[in-house]
Design a protein around this motif. Structure first.
Motif, PDB file in Angstrom:
ATOM      1  N   UNK A 266       0.825  -1.206   0.000  1.00 54.25           N
ATOM      2  CA  UNK A 266       0.000   0.000   0.000  1.00 54.25           C
ATOM      3  C   UNK A 266       0.862   1.259   0.000  1.00 54.25           C
ATOM      4  N   UNK A 267       1.950   1.219   0.748  1.00 54.16           N
ATOM      5  CA  UNK A 267       2.847   2.369   0.809  1.00 54.16           C
ATOM      6  C   UNK A 267       3.532   2.602  -0.541  1.00 54.16           C
ATOM      7  N   UNK A 268       4.002   1.523  -1.164  1.00 51.50           N
ATOM      8  CA  UNK A 268       4.664   1.638  -2.473  1.00 51.50           C
ATOM      9  C   UNK A 268       3.671   2.152  -3.517  1.00 51.50           C
ATOM     10  N   UNK A 269       2.440   1.629  -3.473  1.00 47.67           N
ATOM     11  CA  UNK A 269       1.405   2.062  -4.414  1.00 47.67           C
ATOM     12  C   UNK A 269       1.095   3.551  -4.241  1.00 47.67           C
ATOM     13  N   UNK A 270       1.050   3.999  -3.006  1.00 41.92           N
ATOM     14  CA  UNK A 270       0.746   5.409  -2.731  1.00 41.92           C
ATOM     15  C   UNK A 270       1.822   6.335  -3.274  1.00 41.92           C
TER      16      UNK A 270
END
Length: 285
Positions: A266-270
């Protein structure tokens, strides 16, 4: 329709550049005569899109009268075709070293008394084309992977230029994924397996995630993990890496690694990276 004209000094990496552009979806043609370029564009525009992106390699083998080439490029622009020139060069020392390693002959070798003289003559002959170039790429100190990264940065469409990232969870008892570039072990975190009501659940369930991340160690882990991964991603991309696989493991691959993998994805996607999330061992016992 998009055209990229690849030109420059012999030994500067034009063939490698064409190969990398071909991998990016360009249709590559080596030394197409300049008068045929508009005809080729007409053919491509009348087709179904298979020639939508074209890379043409041209150099001193086609002669040094660039009037026909410049006229062809002007015609392409009049046809509303995007057209850019990539000029590739390198220091004389670097090119001499490459020719010694490959034992090939320079195309102007018969006209000159030395390889150095041939390189300098070619540099002079190609100067009109260099002046028209939108991009000038010096490959003297570029590794193959960095050259690939530069070309992706310059010519990739939209998200194509970004490195693909996969984050996967796994269980150490089933073995470390062979495709993993980075492996992280989270077996030090509190294990939901030993909580009866959480055992049948997975790290994708709220109860398990809450249990894992209530630990101060989990919060500290995510802060340090993203600090490292967030720092590494652009550097791997700059190096020309097309894809990166990050593996996060716990004992069975059901609880802790799944929760951490999901949070990291989720962090990488954000942050805008193309990301795939995979939980390898969820179906295993």
């Amino acid at each position: 329709m998009e055209f990229v004209i690849i030109s420059g000094l012999s030994g500067a990496g034009k063939s490698k550049a064409a190969t990398f552009l071909e991998d990016m979806g360009f249709f590559c043609v080596d030394n197409l005569p300049a008068p045929l370029i508009p005809k080729f564009a007409e053919l491509g525009m009348a087709g179904t899109g298979e020639y939508g992106r074209v890379a043409l390699v041209t150099d001193v083998r086609g002669g040094t009268n660039f009037h026909d080439l410049f006229q062809a490029l002007d015609t392409l622009k009049a046809m509303k075709c995007a057209c850019r020139i990539l000029f590739m060069e390198a220091s004389t020392e670097a090119i001499i070293k490459r020719y010694k390693e490959t034992r090939r002959s320079h195309p102007l070798a018969e006209e000159c008394s030395s390889l150095e003289e041939a390189i300098e003559l070619e540099r002079w002959m190609l100067s009109p084309l260099r002046e028209r170039a939108e991009y000038i790429l010096n490959t003297s100190r570029l590794s193959t992977s960095r050259l690939k990264g530069e070309l992706r940065r310059l010519f990739a469409k939209g998200g194509e230029g970004r490195m693909d990232v996969q984050v996967m969870s796994f269980g150490f008892k089933h073995g470390i994924p062979m495709e993993a570039d980075l492996v992280f072990d989270v077996r030090f975190l509190p294990n939901p397996y030993y909580v009866t009501e959480l055992r049948p659940l997975t790290g994708l369930d709220t109860g398990v995630r809450d249990y894992v991340f209530q630990s101060p160690d989990a919060e500290a882990l995510m802060e340090r993990l993203w600090g490292l991964v967030g720092w590494l991603l652009p550097r791997y991309e700059e190096e020309g890496k097309a894809g990166l696989v990050i593996a996060v493991g716990c004992t069975g691959g059901h609880h802790r690694s799944v929760a951490v993998t999901h949070a990291l994805a989720e962090k990488i996607r954000a942050e805008g990276w193309p990301i795939a999330e995979n939980h390898r061992d969820l179906g295993r016992t």
